[in-house]
Design an enzyme around this catalytic site. Structure first.
Site, PDB file in Angstrom:
ATOM      1  N   HIS A  51      42.647  52.209  29.354  1.00 19.46           N
ATOM      2  CA  HIS A  51      43.393  52.666  30.537  1.00 19.46           C
ATOM      3  C   HIS A  51      44.564  51.736  30.817  1.00 19.46           C
ATOM      4  O   HIS A  51      44.628  50.614  30.321  1.00 19.46           O
ATOM      5  CB  HIS A  51      42.481  52.710  31.775  1.00 19.46           C
ATOM      6  CG  HIS A  51      41.999  51.369  32.241  1.00 19.46           C
ATOM      7  ND1 HIS A  51      40.998  50.671  31.606  1.00 19.46           N
ATOM      8  CD2 HIS A  51      42.392  50.585  33.281  1.00 19.46           C
ATOM      9  CE1 HIS A  51      40.797  49.523  32.226  1.00 19.46           C
ATOM     10  NE2 HIS A  51      41.645  49.439  33.244  1.00 19.46           N
ATOM     11  N   ASP A  78      46.198  50.186  34.461  1.00 25.28           N
ATOM     12  CA  ASP A  78      45.563  50.019  35.776  1.00 25.28           C
ATOM     13  C   ASP A  78      46.116  50.988  36.822  1.00 25.28           C
ATOM     14  O   ASP A  78      47.332  51.150  36.960  1.00 25.28           O
ATOM     15  CB  ASP A  78      45.732  48.573  36.257  1.00 25.28           C
ATOM     16  CG  ASP A  78      44.816  47.626  35.489  1.00 25.28           C
ATOM     17  OD1 ASP A  78      43.710  48.060  35.096  1.00 25.28           O
ATOM     18  OD2 ASP A  78      45.217  46.478  35.259  1.00 25.28           O
ATOM     19  N   HIS A 100      44.641  48.684  28.126  1.00 28.36           N
ATOM     20  CA  HIS A 100      43.647  47.685  27.723  1.00 28.36           C
ATOM     21  C   HIS A 100      42.257  48.286  27.771  1.00 28.36           C
ATOM     22  O   HIS A 100      42.024  49.316  28.431  1.00 28.36           O
ATOM     23  CB  HIS A 100      43.741  46.431  28.594  1.00 28.36           C
ATOM     24  CG  HIS A 100      43.653  46.713  30.067  1.00 28.36           C
ATOM     25  ND1 HIS A 100      44.692  47.227  30.800  1.00 28.36           N
ATOM     26  CD2 HIS A 100      42.625  46.580  30.936  1.00 28.36           C
ATOM     27  CE1 HIS A 100      44.328  47.381  32.048  1.00 28.36           C
ATOM     28  NE2 HIS A 100      43.066  47.007  32.162  1.00 28.36           N
ATOM     29  N   ARG A 119      41.104  38.932  39.353  1.00 27.90           N
ATOM     30  CA  ARG A 119      42.251  39.784  39.004  1.00 27.90           C
ATOM     31  C   ARG A 119      43.221  39.935  40.163  1.00 27.90           C
ATOM     32  O   ARG A 119      42.818  40.116  41.310  1.00 27.90           O
ATOM     33  CB  ARG A 119      41.728  41.169  38.605  1.00 27.90           C
ATOM     34  CG  ARG A 119      42.821  42.095  38.112  1.00 27.90           C
ATOM     35  CD  ARG A 119      42.236  43.398  37.615  1.00 27.90           C
ATOM     36  NE  ARG A 119      42.226  44.379  38.681  1.00 27.90           N
ATOM     37  CZ  ARG A 119      42.110  45.693  38.480  1.00 27.90           C
ATOM     38  NH1 ARG A 119      41.963  46.169  37.257  1.00 27.90           N
ATOM     39  NH2 ARG A 119      42.116  46.531  39.479  1.00 27.90           N
TER      40      ARG A 119
HETATM   41  C1  SIN Z   1      40.437  45.513  33.969  1.00 29.29           C
HETATM   42  O1  SIN Z   1      40.503  46.655  33.550  1.00 29.29           O
HETATM   43  O2  SIN Z   1      41.231  45.082  34.795  1.00 29.29           O
HETATM   44  C2  SIN Z   1      39.361  44.570  33.441  1.00 29.29           C
HETATM   45  C3  SIN Z   1      39.721  44.007  32.111  1.00 29.29           C
HETATM   46  C4  SIN Z   1      38.641  43.077  31.580  1.00 29.29           C
HETATM   47  O3  SIN Z   1      37.565  42.974  32.175  1.00 29.29           O
HETATM   48  O4  SIN Z   1      38.874  42.436  30.553  1.00 29.29           O
END
Ligand code: SIN
Length: 279
Positions: free
Chosen positions: A101, A103, A255, A270
């Site tokens: 996805h 974000d 990612h 995050r």
């Molecule tokens: C996310 O999608 O922000 C999480 C990425 C992760 O946990 O590496």
């Protein structure tokens, strides 16, 4: 303030670079910030190791690059509400965001970038894969590019596979908005506002159909694009270490955090940075 000497080592020809020689707790000069921003724009995602960032320092670092914004569904830390814990507990089986996805693509203004800082990691596993959406777009045929050019796709927070990955966190620390469905139409091919390059902007986590088409009518082409955009040559893989930071450009990358560490806790902090309406 002196400019810092940094080394930038690409992780693959397409995407990702590891940067060494910087302590992100330090005050950064305008020249250093500019070089980091250029590295982000060039490589799509940049990584740092061994950064001793508490949430306040993480906010300060993020502030050099943009305005931190709220995540709609899960509460942030009590003292730093814009710092969201990305957590999988040892006894849980789903990992947050465990699908390819970009974000919060379901927002009218999805974030321009995300910064993730590793706090606690499993002994092995829990790597994150990144994919370059410029390369994915550029590898399409002229015919496919022409077909996609006028299309918009509906991005929904309620797409089941992605919604499932936030369930544990919403149950534990969800906001009221946790019950709400958030949706936005965005161009299937967007033009990056800083580089001017075109990037494929649909993703398996959130894109559910094309404008004026049903999900069933959209599925064959969407499924083709979902498989195409994560071809191995468009990707890099980041192996986390305690204190590592990943900083990705959410406008031209996707990612995928691997969920291969059952029985172990994984915790990262995050921050997402305000973006604009994709065009
Ligand atoms: C996310 O999608 O922000 C999480 C990425 C992760 O946990 O590496």
């Amino acid at each position: 303030m002196p400019e810092r000497d940094m080394d930038i080592t690409p992780l693959s020809p397409s995407i990702g670079a590891e940067i060494s020689g910087l302590d992100l707790c330090d005050e950064l000069s305008p020249g250093t910030v500019l070089r980091l921003r250029e590295a982000l724009l060039t490589h799509g995602v940049i990584f740092f190791r061994d950064q001793d960032l508490d949430p306040g320092r993480l906010m300060t670092f993020a502030g050099y690059f943009g305005e931190a914004v709220e995540y709609p569904f899960v509460k942030g830390l009590a003292d730093f509400p814009l710092v969201v814990p990305i957590l999988k507990r040892a006894e849980e089986t789903m990992n947050f965001g465990g699908i390819w996805h970009s974000d919060t693509a379901y927002l009218r203004e999805p974030p321009m970038a995300t910064i993730l800082h590793a706090k606690e990691l499993p002994p092995i596993g829990g790597d994150t894969l990144f994919a370059d959406m410029y390369a994915a777009y550029e590898a399409l045929s002229d015919g496919m590019k022409a077909l996609l050019a006028p299309l918009k796709a509906l991005n929904s927070s309620a797409a089941p596979a992605a919604a499932q990955t936030r369930k544990d966190r919403i149950e534990e620390s969800g906001k009221d908005a946790g019950a709400l469905k958030t949706e936005a139409f965005h161009p299937v091919v967007r033009t990056h506002p800083e580089t001017g390059r075109k990037a494929l902007y649909v993703n398996p986590g959130h894109s559910v159909r094309f404008d004026a088409m049903t999900p069933g009518e959209s599925a064959p082409l969407l499924d083709y694009l979902f498989a195409h955009q994560i071809r191995a040559e468009f990707t890099c893989r980041f192996k986390w270490s305690p204190g590592a930071v990943a900083f990705w450009d959410n406008r031209c990358t996707q990612h995928y955090p691997l969920n291969d560490y059952h029985g172990h806790k994984r915790l990262l902090h995050r921050i997402t940075l305000k973006g604009d309406v994709p065009r």
